[in-house]
Write a protein that holds these residues in place. Structure first.
Motif, PDB file in Angstrom:
ATOM      1  N   ALA A 192       1.744  -8.230   3.077  1.00 27.05           N
ATOM      2  CA  ALA A 192       1.573  -7.092   2.249  1.00 27.05           C
ATOM      3  C   ALA A 192       1.765  -5.930   2.814  1.00 27.05           C
ATOM      4  N   GLU A 193       2.202  -4.932   1.404  1.00 26.22           N
ATOM      5  CA  GLU A 193       1.705  -3.679   2.070  1.00 26.22           C
ATOM      6  C   GLU A 193       1.982  -2.618   0.346  1.00 26.22           C
ATOM      7  N   GLU A 194       1.493  -1.864   0.946  1.00 26.58           N
ATOM      8  CA  GLU A 194       1.480  -0.875  -0.260  1.00 26.58           C
ATOM      9  C   GLU A 194       0.750  -1.254  -1.668  1.00 26.58           C
ATOM     10  N   ILE A 195       0.043  -2.658  -1.615  1.00 30.18           N
ATOM     11  CA  ILE A 195      -0.406  -3.175  -3.001  1.00 30.18           C
ATOM     12  C   ILE A 195      -0.864  -2.347  -4.328  1.00 30.18           C
ATOM     13  N   GLN A 196      -0.418  -2.286  -4.667  1.00 32.44           N
ATOM     14  CA  GLN A 196      -1.728  -1.614  -6.190  1.00 32.44           C
ATOM     15  C   GLN A 196      -2.363  -2.696  -6.638  1.00 32.44           C
ATOM     16  N   LEU A 197      -3.935  -1.828  -7.423  1.00 36.65           N
ATOM     17  CA  LEU A 197      -4.676  -2.572  -7.762  1.00 36.65           C
ATOM     18  C   LEU A 197      -4.859  -2.035  -9.193  1.00 36.65           C
ATOM     19  N   LYS A 198      -5.016  -3.242 -10.650  1.00 37.21           N
ATOM     20  CA  LYS A 198      -5.606  -2.367 -11.226  1.00 37.21           C
ATOM     21  C   LYS A 198      -6.482  -3.685 -11.690  1.00 37.21           C
ATOM     22  N   TRP A 199      -7.321  -2.356 -12.652  1.00 39.70           N
ATOM     23  CA  TRP A 199      -8.731  -3.163 -13.487  1.00 39.70           C
ATOM     24  C   TRP A 199      -9.225  -2.509 -14.732  1.00 39.70           C
ATOM     25  N   ASN A 200      -8.963  -3.370 -15.736  1.00 33.39           N
ATOM     26  CA  ASN A 200      -9.078  -2.784 -16.790  1.00 33.39           C
ATOM     27  C   ASN A 200      -8.352  -1.420 -17.665  1.00 33.39           C
ATOM     28  N   LYS A 201      -7.117  -1.881 -17.092  1.00 35.94           N
ATOM     29  CA  LYS A 201      -5.897  -0.369 -17.627  1.00 35.94           C
ATOM     30  C   LYS A 201      -5.751   0.183 -16.775  1.00 35.94           C
ATOM     31  N   GLN A 202      -6.858   0.252 -15.072  1.00 28.61           N
ATOM     32  CA  GLN A 202      -6.999   1.313 -14.715  1.00 28.61           C
ATOM     33  C   GLN A 202      -6.320   1.509 -13.425  1.00 28.61           C
ATOM     34  N   THR A 203      -5.245   2.103 -12.628  1.00 28.93           N
ATOM     35  CA  THR A 203      -5.127   1.710 -11.829  1.00 28.93           C
ATOM     36  C   THR A 203      -6.319   2.449 -10.471  1.00 28.93           C
ATOM     37  N   LEU A 204      -6.446   1.589  -9.365  1.00 32.36           N
ATOM     38  CA  LEU A 204      -7.138   1.927  -8.164  1.00 32.36           C
ATOM     39  C   LEU A 204      -7.474   2.581  -7.506  1.00 32.36           C
ATOM     40  N   GLY A 205      -6.329   2.102  -7.103  1.00 29.19           N
ATOM     41  CA  GLY A 205      -5.676   2.346  -5.656  1.00 29.19           C
ATOM     42  C   GLY A 205      -4.516   1.452  -5.132  1.00 29.19           C
ATOM     43  N   ALA A 206      -4.500   1.358  -4.061  1.00 23.94           N
ATOM     44  CA  ALA A 206      -3.218   0.970  -3.113  1.00 23.94           C
ATOM     45  C   ALA A 206      -3.865   0.492  -2.112  1.00 23.94           C
ATOM     46  N   ILE A 207      -3.481  -0.473  -1.447  1.00 28.34           N
ATOM     47  CA  ILE A 207      -3.820  -1.455  -0.390  1.00 28.34           C
ATOM     48  C   ILE A 207      -2.428  -1.126   1.133  1.00 28.34           C
ATOM     49  N   ASP A 208      -2.873   0.240   1.476  1.00 27.51           N
ATOM     50  CA  ASP A 208      -2.139  -0.086   2.152  1.00 27.51           C
ATOM     51  C   ASP A 208      -1.455  -1.289   2.970  1.00 27.51           C
ATOM     52  N   PHE A 209      -2.585  -1.709   3.693  1.00 25.75           N
ATOM     53  CA  PHE A 209      -1.693  -3.646   4.795  1.00 25.75           C
ATOM     54  C   PHE A 209      -2.475  -4.341   4.633  1.00 25.75           C
ATOM     55  N   LEU A 218      -7.066 -12.966   8.166  1.00 25.77           N
ATOM     56  CA  LEU A 218      -6.596 -11.619   7.564  1.00 25.77           C
ATOM     57  C   LEU A 218      -6.848 -10.441   7.533  1.00 25.77           C
ATOM     58  N   GLU A 219      -6.384  -9.748   7.826  1.00 27.54           N
ATOM     59  CA  GLU A 219      -6.836  -8.126   8.395  1.00 27.54           C
ATOM     60  C   GLU A 219      -6.635  -7.209   6.339  1.00 27.54           C
ATOM     61  N   HIS A 220      -7.400  -6.346   6.315  1.00 29.31           N
ATOM     62  CA  HIS A 220      -6.877  -5.213   5.403  1.00 29.31           C
ATOM     63  C   HIS A 220      -7.042  -4.039   6.537  1.00 29.31           C
ATOM     64  N   TRP A 221      -5.797  -3.286   6.130  1.00 26.53           N
ATOM     65  CA  TRP A 221      -5.694  -1.847   7.308  1.00 26.53           C
ATOM     66  C   TRP A 221      -5.096  -0.781   6.563  1.00 26.53           C
ATOM     67  N   GLU A 222      -6.023   0.269   6.697  1.00 23.27           N
ATOM     68  CA  GLU A 222      -5.833   1.843   6.108  1.00 23.27           C
ATOM     69  C   GLU A 222      -5.383   2.513   6.767  1.00 23.27           C
ATOM     70  N   VAL A 223      -4.240   3.190   6.967  1.00 24.14           N
ATOM     71  CA  VAL A 223      -4.070   4.600   7.995  1.00 24.14           C
ATOM     72  C   VAL A 223      -3.498   5.190   7.561  1.00 24.14           C
ATOM     73  N   ALA A 224      -3.103   6.854   7.675  1.00 24.71           N
ATOM     74  CA  ALA A 224      -3.662   7.797   7.772  1.00 24.71           C
ATOM     75  C   ALA A 224      -3.358   8.942   8.887  1.00 24.71           C
ATOM     76  N   ILE A 225      -2.007   9.643   8.485  1.00 30.66           N
ATOM     77  CA  ILE A 225      -2.306  10.336   9.028  1.00 30.66           C
ATOM     78  C   ILE A 225      -2.286  12.417   8.828  1.00 30.66           C
ATOM     79  N   LYS A 226      -3.432  12.951   9.611  1.00 33.60           N
ATOM     80  CA  LYS A 226      -4.476  14.128   9.351  1.00 33.60           C
ATOM     81  C   LYS A 226      -4.502  14.891  10.040  1.00 33.60           C
ATOM     82  N   PHE A 227      -3.987  16.879   9.901  1.00 33.62           N
ATOM     83  CA  PHE A 227      -4.102  17.721  10.583  1.00 33.62           C
ATOM     84  C   PHE A 227      -5.324  18.167   9.559  1.00 33.62           C
TER      85      PHE A 227
END
Length: 271
Positions: A83-100, A110-119
Motif C-alpha cells: 500500500a502507499e500514501e495511506i491516510q491515517l485519521k484519529w478522533n476526526k483528525q488527520t495524523l498524516g500519511a504513510i508513504d509505503f 512487512l516494512e514501513h518506508w518513508e521517503v523524501a528528496i531534500k535540498f
C-alpha cells in the motif's frame, strides 16, 4: 521534465532520475532507521530499470520522487508494494500519511518506508532549505518522530493492522543534495548544524544572486533537481538580474549551484 530547459527527452530524463534515486547516498547518518549505503547497495544490486512512463501526478517534486520509488519497488524482485500514501485519521483528525507499506519477499516481513528528496544550504549553524522555514534538523526529526511513528499509533493498530499486518521494519530514505557557501573563506558557522551528515552525501555550492553574474550558469527546472543534466545538455542561461526565487543551475564544470535572491532567507519562497 521541461524541454524548455534541456535537450534531453523525457525518457532520458526518466532513466537519469531512476538511476539517481538508485545511487544517491542518504543525506544523514547515525540516526535510527536511516537507509545506509549497505542497504541501498543491496537494493541497487537487484533493481531493474522500470519501463518508461510519463508521470501524470502532482507536479510537486516530492510527489514525483515518491512515484520514482514506487516504480522501483514495483520492478524489484525482493519487494512487493502492499500500500502507499495511506491516510491515517484519529478522533476526526488527520495524523498524516504513510508513504509505503512493503513486503520483503525474502524475509516475509512487512516494512514501513518513508521517503523524501531534500535540498539544504549551509547557513549560520543550520541547514535551511530554499524555503528557509524548512531545515534539515527539523525535517529529520519530523520523519523519525512523527512519520515513522505512524505505524505504531493506535489508529494504525486498530484500523489498518488487521488488514495489512504490523510492520516489523522501518526505513527512512532521505536523499538530495547539500550546498556549501561558494566562498571558501566562510566561517565555521556557515558549514551547517551539528547533525551527523553522511560524508558521501551529494554536494554543491550556493551564492547570492549579486555574487553570480560572472558564473555563466545554465538554469535547471525544478523537475531536474533530482538528476541535473550536464551543462552541455542545458539550454537556458540563468539571468541573475531576473532571479526572484532560489534557483538551481549548473556551471561549465558541471558543478551544481543554488543561487538565491539577495533577500534570502528573509523572504524565502521557492516554486
Amino acid at each position: 521534465m521541461s524541454c524548455t530547459y534541456s535537450k534531453l527527452t523525457s525518457k532520458e530524463q526518466f532513466r537519469n532520475d531512476i538511476n539517481a534515486v538508485l545511487t544517491c547516498p542518504s543525506l544523514t547518518c547515525g540516526q535510527p532507521f536511516v537507509a545506509d549505503e549497505a542497504w541501498l547497495s543491496n537494493f541497487r544490486a537487484k533493481a531493474t530499470m522500470p519501463d518508461h512512463t510519463d508521470y501524470q501526478g502532482n507536479r510537486r517534486l516530492g510527489f514525483y520522487y515518491q512515484w520514482l520509488w514506487q516504480q522501483l519497488i514495483a520492478a524489484h524482485p525482493d519487494y512487493l508494494l502492499v500500500a502507499e500514501e495511506i491516510q491515517l485519521k484519529w478522533n476526526k483528525q488527520t495524523l498524516g500519511a504513510i508513504d509505503f507499506l512493503i513486503k520483503n519477499t525474502i524475509t516475509g516481513q512487512l516494512e514501513h518506508w518513508e521517503v523524501a528528496i531534500k535540498f539544504y544550504l549551509a547557513f549560520q549553524n543550520s541547514w535551511p532549505g530554499p524555503n528557509a522555514s524548512d531545515n534539515l534538523d527539523k525535517k529529520t526529526a519530523r520523519m523519525l518522530e512523527h512519520q515513522l511513528a505512524l505505524c505504531d499509533h493506535p489508529a494504525f493498530r486498530h484500523q489498518l493492522a488487521p488488514q495489512f499486518g504490523q510492520p516489523a521494519i522501518k526505513r527512512l530514505i532521505m536523499q538530495g543534495r547539500l550546498f556549501y557557501p561558494h566562498d571558501k573563506l566562510s566561517s565555521g558557522s556557515d558549514l551547517g548544524s551539528g547533525i551527523a551528515i553522511n560524508p558521501d552525501a551529494l554536494n554543491g555550492k550556493w551564492c547570492y544572486q549579486s555574487q553570480a553574474p560572472d558564473l555563466q550558469l545554465r538554469q535547471l527546472s525544478k523537475t531536474q533537481w533530482i538528476s541535473p543534466p550536464c551543462y552541455q545538455d542545458l539550454k537556458m542561461y540563468l539571468d541573475t538580474c531576473e532571479l526572484s526565487i532560489p534557483t538551481q543551475a549548473v556551471s561549465p564544470d558541471d558543478q551544481v549551484w543554488f543561487v538565491v535572491p539577495d533577500h534570502w532567507p528573509t523572504h524565502n519562497r521557492d516554486r
